[in-house]
Write an enzyme that holds these catalytic residues in place. Structure first.
Site, PDB file in Angstrom:
ATOM      1  N   MET A 244       0.850  -1.174   0.000  1.00 20.91           N
ATOM      2  CA  MET A 244       0.000   0.000   0.000  1.00 20.91           C
ATOM      3  C   MET A 244       0.884   1.220   0.000  1.00 20.91           C
ATOM      4  SD  MET A 244      -2.181   2.580   1.121  1.00 20.91           S
ATOM      5  CE  MET A 244      -1.121   3.385   2.174  1.00 20.91           C
ATOM      6  N   PRO A 245       1.356   1.631  -1.137  1.00 18.53           N
ATOM      7  CA  PRO A 245       2.142   2.862  -1.170  1.00 18.53           C
ATOM      8  C   PRO A 245       1.287   4.105  -0.925  1.00 18.53           C
ATOM      9  CG  PRO A 245       2.665   1.465  -3.024  1.00 18.53           C
ATOM     10  CD  PRO A 245       1.439   0.900  -2.382  1.00 18.53           C
ATOM     11  N   LEU A 246       1.890   5.061  -0.277  1.00 23.11           N
ATOM     12  CA  LEU A 246       1.324   6.398  -0.102  1.00 23.11           C
ATOM     13  C   LEU A 246       2.278   7.333  -0.831  1.00 23.11           C
ATOM     14  CD1 LEU A 246      -0.641   8.413   1.236  1.00 23.11           C
ATOM     15  CD2 LEU A 246       0.863   8.368   3.237  1.00 23.11           C
TER      16      LEU A 246
ATOM     17  N   MET B 111       3.357   1.380 -10.655  1.00 27.47           N
ATOM     18  CA  MET B 111       3.362   0.563  -9.436  1.00 27.47           C
ATOM     19  C   MET B 111       2.667  -0.771  -9.656  1.00 27.47           C
ATOM     20  SD  MET B 111       2.990   3.210  -6.269  1.00 27.47           S
ATOM     21  CE  MET B 111       1.311   3.549  -6.659  1.00 27.47           C
TER      22      MET B 111
ATOM     23  N   SER C  14       5.985   6.204   0.153  1.00 24.30           N
ATOM     24  CA  SER C  14       6.092   5.436   1.395  1.00 24.30           C
ATOM     25  C   SER C  14       5.479   4.075   1.116  1.00 24.30           C
ATOM     26  CB  SER C  14       5.344   6.123   2.539  1.00 24.30           C
ATOM     27  OG  SER C  14       5.919   7.375   2.825  1.00 24.30           O
TER      28      SER C  14
END
Length: 126
Positions: free
Chosen positions: A1-3, A28, A72
């Site tokens: 779960m990228p932010l 991604m 992140s």
């Protein structure tokens, strides 16, 4: 779960900014094993006086179109996945919205899986 947090100079149209979102999500999905519909991104625009970059650091010729992308993500990706992500982001942003590879600055901040809460005050990955 990228932010993802994207910082750039102000003045680009909405279609340009949306193309950045779409491109990052595609890169991604293709290289970073990101699930479908996992899209959490912001863009912050800055006036010229509030946005500084080196136009030549490490021999890269940057322009005022430089975009800072901070991702992140869980600390579960390999070096090969990170390199593939960097390359794919630069390639796709070149196609849409037309960013030069020299103007694509990416940083990954890795965190432990238990450091996320997606809502309800729960640590869903813990």
């Amino acid at each position: 779960m990228p932010l993802i947090h994207i910082a750039m100079r102000a003045g680009k149209p909405e279609t340009y900014r949306q193309a950045i979102f779409d491109t990052l999500y595609r890169a991604m999905r293709e290289t970073f094993n990101v699930p479908e519909d996992d899209q959490f991104m912001t863009i912050t625009e800055h006036e010229a006086a509030n946005f500084r970059y080196s136009p030549t650091y490490l021999g890269v010729a940057r322009s005022d179109d430089v975009v800072f992308i901070q991702i992140s993500a869980n600390n579960t990706r390999s070096l090969e996945q990170k390199k593939a992500l960097f390359a794919r982001i630069a390639q796709l942003l070149g196609e849409s919205p037309g960013l030069r590879p020299e103007d694509v600055f990416v940083n990954i901040v890795e965190v432990a899986k238990e450091n996320w809460s997606f809502g309800h005050g729960l640590a869903q990955y813990a």
